[in-house]
Design an enzyme around this catalytic site. Sequence first.
Site, PDB file in Angstrom:
ATOM      1  N   LYS A 183       0.859  -1.192   0.000  1.00 12.57           N
ATOM      2  CA  LYS A 183       0.000   0.000   0.000  1.00 12.57           C
ATOM      3  C   LYS A 183       0.892   1.238   0.000  1.00 12.57           C
ATOM      4  O   LYS A 183       1.544   1.559   0.991  1.00 12.57           O
ATOM      5  CB  LYS A 183      -0.913   0.048   1.231  1.00 12.57           C
ATOM      6  CG  LYS A 183      -1.992   1.120   1.054  1.00 12.57           C
ATOM      7  CD  LYS A 183      -2.652   1.563   2.322  1.00 12.57           C
ATOM      8  CE  LYS A 183      -1.953   2.680   3.015  1.00 12.57           C
ATOM      9  NZ  LYS A 183      -1.855   3.945   2.247  1.00 12.57           N
ATOM     10  N   GLY A 236       7.359   5.017   7.788  1.00 12.26           N
ATOM     11  CA  GLY A 236       6.486   6.174   7.985  1.00 12.26           C
ATOM     12  C   GLY A 236       6.759   6.787   9.343  1.00 12.26           C
ATOM     13  O   GLY A 236       7.850   6.642   9.887  1.00 12.26           O
ATOM     14  N   SER A 237       5.752   7.440   9.883  1.00 11.72           N
ATOM     15  CA  SER A 237       5.973   8.182  11.129  1.00 11.72           C
ATOM     16  C   SER A 237       6.006   7.242  12.338  1.00 11.72           C
ATOM     17  O   SER A 237       5.451   6.132  12.311  1.00 11.72           O
ATOM     18  CB  SER A 237       4.857   9.209  11.303  1.00 11.72           C
ATOM     19  OG  SER A 237       3.623   8.536  11.434  1.00 11.72           O
ATOM     20  N   THR A 238       6.626   7.724  13.395  1.00  7.70           N
ATOM     21  CA  THR A 238       6.738   6.933  14.632  1.00  7.70           C
ATOM     22  C   THR A 238       5.351   6.633  15.202  1.00  7.70           C
ATOM     23  O   THR A 238       5.087   5.538  15.684  1.00  7.70           O
ATOM     24  CB  THR A 238       7.614   7.698  15.643  1.00  7.70           C
ATOM     25  OG1 THR A 238       8.944   7.743  15.107  1.00  7.70           O
ATOM     26  CG2 THR A 238       7.652   7.022  16.994  1.00  7.70           C
ATOM     27  N   ARG A 239       4.467   7.616  15.089  1.00  8.54           N
ATOM     28  CA  ARG A 239       3.122   7.438  15.634  1.00  8.54           C
ATOM     29  C   ARG A 239       2.377   6.303  14.912  1.00  8.54           C
ATOM     30  O   ARG A 239       1.784   5.426  15.538  1.00  8.54           O
ATOM     31  CB  ARG A 239       2.382   8.757  15.443  1.00  8.54           C
ATOM     32  CG  ARG A 239       1.188   8.873  16.276  1.00  8.54           C
ATOM     33  CD  ARG A 239       0.639  10.248  16.098  1.00  8.54           C
ATOM     34  NE  ARG A 239      -0.788  10.177  16.313  1.00  8.54           N
ATOM     35  CZ  ARG A 239      -1.526  11.238  16.399  1.00  8.54           C
ATOM     36  NH1 ARG A 239      -0.986  12.419  16.269  1.00  8.54           N
ATOM     37  NH2 ARG A 239      -2.814  11.125  16.605  1.00  8.54           N
ATOM     38  N   THR A 240       2.425   6.322  13.573  1.00  7.32           N
ATOM     39  CA  THR A 240       1.746   5.256  12.821  1.00  7.32           C
ATOM     40  C   THR A 240       2.444   3.922  13.080  1.00  7.32           C
ATOM     41  O   THR A 240       1.783   2.885  13.191  1.00  7.32           O
ATOM     42  CB  THR A 240       1.755   5.573  11.312  1.00  7.32           C
ATOM     43  OG1 THR A 240       1.214   6.862  11.111  1.00  7.32           O
ATOM     44  CG2 THR A 240       0.955   4.565  10.527  1.00  7.32           C
ATOM     45  N   GLY A 241       3.767   3.956  13.183  1.00  4.58           N
ATOM     46  CA  GLY A 241       4.525   2.725  13.453  1.00  4.58           C
ATOM     47  C   GLY A 241       4.061   2.052  14.731  1.00  4.58           C
ATOM     48  O   GLY A 241       3.907   0.827  14.793  1.00  4.58           O
ATOM     49  N   GLU A 259      10.491   1.386   9.978  1.00  3.81           N
ATOM     50  CA  GLU A 259      11.464   2.460   9.674  1.00  3.81           C
ATOM     51  C   GLU A 259      10.742   3.773   9.924  1.00  3.81           C
ATOM     52  O   GLU A 259       9.856   4.148   9.155  1.00  3.81           O
ATOM     53  CB  GLU A 259      11.923   2.368   8.209  1.00  3.81           C
ATOM     54  CG  GLU A 259      12.624   1.076   7.847  1.00  3.81           C
ATOM     55  CD  GLU A 259      13.947   0.893   8.579  1.00  3.81           C
ATOM     56  OE1 GLU A 259      14.505   1.894   9.069  1.00  3.81           O
ATOM     57  OE2 GLU A 259      14.391  -0.253   8.686  1.00  3.81           O
ATOM     58  N   CYS A 294      13.734  11.162   5.972  1.00  6.73           N
ATOM     59  CA  CYS A 294      13.773  10.664   7.357  1.00  6.73           C
ATOM     60  C   CYS A 294      15.098  10.994   8.022  1.00  6.73           C
ATOM     61  O   CYS A 294      15.140  11.315   9.201  1.00  6.73           O
ATOM     62  CB  CYS A 294      13.504   9.174   7.382  1.00  6.73           C
ATOM     63  SG  CYS A 294      14.627   8.220   6.360  1.00  6.73           S
ATOM     64  N   GLU A 396      10.231  16.257  14.903  1.00  5.67           N
ATOM     65  CA  GLU A 396      10.550  16.049  13.490  1.00  5.67           C
ATOM     66  C   GLU A 396       9.672  16.995  12.678  1.00  5.67           C
ATOM     67  O   GLU A 396       8.449  16.950  12.772  1.00  5.67           O
ATOM     68  CB  GLU A 396      10.273  14.594  13.080  1.00  5.67           C
ATOM     69  CG  GLU A 396      10.701  14.321  11.662  1.00  5.67           C
ATOM     70  CD  GLU A 396      10.343  12.929  11.162  1.00  5.67           C
ATOM     71  OE1 GLU A 396       9.201  12.486  11.351  1.00  5.67           O
ATOM     72  OE2 GLU A 396      11.222  12.280  10.577  1.00  5.67           O
TER      73      GLU A 396
HETATM   74  P1  NAD Z   1       2.609   8.221   7.875  1.00  4.97           P
HETATM   75  O1  NAD Z   1       2.955   7.433   9.086  1.00  4.97           O
HETATM   76  O2  NAD Z   1       1.583   9.278   8.004  1.00  4.97           O
HETATM   77  O3  NAD Z   1       2.086   7.267   6.710  1.00  4.97           O
HETATM   78  C1  NAD Z   1       2.882   6.243   6.164  1.00  4.97           C
HETATM   79  C2  NAD Z   1       2.005   5.187   5.542  1.00  4.97           C
HETATM   80  O4  NAD Z   1       1.240   4.549   6.569  1.00  4.97           O
HETATM   81  C3  NAD Z   1       0.982   5.723   4.533  1.00  4.97           C
HETATM   82  O5  NAD Z   1       0.903   4.795   3.454  1.00  4.97           O
HETATM   83  C4  NAD Z   1      -0.316   5.726   5.333  1.00  4.97           C
HETATM   84  O6  NAD Z   1      -1.471   5.597   4.536  1.00  4.97           O
HETATM   85  C5  NAD Z   1      -0.130   4.504   6.207  1.00  4.97           C
HETATM   86  N1  NAD Z   1      -0.923   4.483   7.453  1.00  4.97           N
HETATM   87  C6  NAD Z   1      -1.326   5.540   8.195  1.00  4.97           C
HETATM   88  N2  NAD Z   1      -2.014   5.093   9.282  1.00  4.97           N
HETATM   89  C7  NAD Z   1      -2.040   3.741   9.224  1.00  4.97           C
HETATM   90  C8  NAD Z   1      -2.572   2.717  10.052  1.00  4.97           C
HETATM   91  N3  NAD Z   1      -3.229   2.986  11.181  1.00  4.97           N
HETATM   92  N4  NAD Z   1      -2.404   1.427   9.684  1.00  4.97           N
HETATM   93  C9  NAD Z   1      -1.722   1.118   8.561  1.00  4.97           C
HETATM   94  N5  NAD Z   1      -1.199   2.044   7.717  1.00  4.97           N
HETATM   95  C10 NAD Z   1      -1.348   3.344   8.057  1.00  4.97           C
HETATM   96  O7  NAD Z   1       4.002   8.795   7.323  1.00  4.97           O
HETATM   97  P2  NAD Z   1       4.230   9.773   6.086  1.00  4.97           P
HETATM   98  O8  NAD Z   1       3.784  11.139   6.507  1.00  4.97           O
HETATM   99  O9  NAD Z   1       3.687   9.171   4.845  1.00  4.97           O
HETATM  100  O10 NAD Z   1       5.839   9.757   5.947  1.00  4.97           O
HETATM  101  C11 NAD Z   1       6.672  10.593   6.667  1.00  4.97           C
HETATM  102  C12 NAD Z   1       7.281   9.840   7.846  1.00  4.97           C
HETATM  103  O11 NAD Z   1       7.990   8.706   7.349  1.00  4.97           O
HETATM  104  C13 NAD Z   1       8.311  10.664   8.592  1.00  4.97           C
HETATM  105  O12 NAD Z   1       8.124  10.497   9.972  1.00  4.97           O
HETATM  106  C14 NAD Z   1       9.644  10.049   8.147  1.00  4.97           C
HETATM  107  O13 NAD Z   1      10.700  10.194   9.047  1.00  4.97           O
HETATM  108  C15 NAD Z   1       9.267   8.617   7.958  1.00  4.97           C
HETATM  109  N6  NAD Z   1      10.229   7.947   7.082  1.00  4.97           N
HETATM  110  C16 NAD Z   1      11.132   7.089   7.646  1.00  4.97           C
HETATM  111  C17 NAD Z   1      12.102   6.458   6.840  1.00  4.97           C
HETATM  112  C18 NAD Z   1      13.118   5.519   7.451  1.00  4.97           C
HETATM  113  O14 NAD Z   1      13.783   4.807   6.696  1.00  4.97           O
HETATM  114  N7  NAD Z   1      13.259   5.501   8.759  1.00  4.97           N
HETATM  115  C19 NAD Z   1      12.110   6.692   5.463  1.00  4.97           C
HETATM  116  C20 NAD Z   1      11.164   7.574   4.913  1.00  4.97           C
HETATM  117  C21 NAD Z   1      10.222   8.189   5.742  1.00  4.97           C
END
Ligand code: NAD
Length: 495
Positions: A183, A236-241, A259, A294, A396
Amino acid sequence: MNSFDPSAIAVRSAHFIGGEYVETQGPTLEVARPSDGEVYASLPIGDERLVAHAVENAWYAWRKSGWATMAPRERARILRRFADLVAADAATLAPLEALGSTRPVRDVFAWDVPYTAEGIRFYAEFADKIGGQVAATDHAHLGMMIAEPYGVIGAIAPWNFPLVMASWKAAPALAAGNAVVLKPSEMTPFSALRLAELAIEAGVPAGVFNVIQGDGRTTGDALVRHPLVGKVTFTGSTRTGAAIMAACAHSGTKPVTLELGGKSPQIVFADAPRIDDVAQRIATAVTINAGQVCVAGTRLIVERAIAEPLAERIEKILRGLSAGATWSPRATLPPIISNPQAQRIDAIVRSTLEAGAQARCGAARAETDAAGAGGAYYAPTILENVTSESAAVSEEIFGPVLTLQAFDSEEEALALAGHADYGLAAGVHTADLGRALRFVRTLETGTVWVNRYGRTSDFIIPTGGYKRSGIGKDLGKEAYEANLRFKSVLIDVNG
Ligand code: NAD
């Protein structure tokens, strides 16, 4: 490729399941171009039924297609062909990626696409290299750990480097013999479709690489929770992670690679060689992709003796950048992904200024050429007189904002460099090797760059965070092995 006509790019607003585009009825999301704010597509939101269909289809294809059971060199050959098709498709992929993302088309053509292709090649080479281990047992037994794929990998990607992030997830998973349901971010959903299409064209069996569209709350959550998903990999973000980790725990204790976010320091000592080079390195690390990276090096921690001359040089570089559309040949600073995100950047900068910081430059939405009139741009910003408690230092931002803190001793530099939550990357710039190594040993970050900042094309070096920046690694042998599980076998030779 330096520019293109955005109105000439057509997108398929669909999912890609079982080797074909699948269009669905129901709720949709508007997708806007960050460069000018124009809505150019409406995206279907995959509901629980659609996600179940994709995952079940992938699982069936994984079991029946022979992808996991074929000679691994054959799998490698198909993946090498996939890489070749990606590289040859740059003229299509680059504008498609640049249209809806913050990636300038020039950079996508020159870097993102060839880098994606090379990353797929890198993982293709692993396909016949890791089969497991034989254990040291007595000779009455033969003990083995057999490496096996999980089945279906659920992959969720962010918007900042859509194509590259999709390939970091999909390539090691496919090479290890898994099927993938990916996705992409709802803000940058289209280049992943083309990637999956090329995989199938290369010979990956239909159903083994699928893309589903939708938001996180509906589509992402349903993917993570589906019982036939064997493992989840998320960037993605720490919160979503954290939400995904909890969902994995409650839906089959699934293993998960995360990540996540970062707030990476750049520590510069007065003896760092070539101050002009250092200034360029610091400026690039906070403005590349408009800081939406990131590992963006957003906290400058500099020895007091050179704080002013270094800041002057960085300021000059930042003031020289010109914001513009991803298809503008003159632009050197791309847009912010959306207006709400630009407002968030500005709110963090404002609250830091209100708490006593000063802006050396920026601290406002950026002026752009006409092509970017409706887009969201932020002027590269340097904030001084900040403390570790300032919002711009602790949060961040995901924008081109650099904070500056000066230090007088190594101990002070180390104390400033640490972050309560994040531990993704750090840069150390010094001519003193012993000092560099002391920092390498002490910094609590998943990556330390010395006298450089950012990755090379050495895919063998993994990337991942300490602390709340993540769990597990992308890239390297580690990302390949993370797509395998190991079965222990003990055979009684005389049985
Ligand atoms: P995000 O967490 O908002 O979304 C990332 C993905 O998760 C999207 O596809 C979103 O639709 C999905 N998502 C959101 N809520 C979800 C849930 N409850 N269940 C399953 N999937 C869900 O992040 P973003 O704004 O797209 O990206 C920016 C973030 O990504 C920053 O915090 C950045 O540091 C991080 N990032 C980290 C790395 C790394 O390698 N550490 C690389 C790139 C980006």
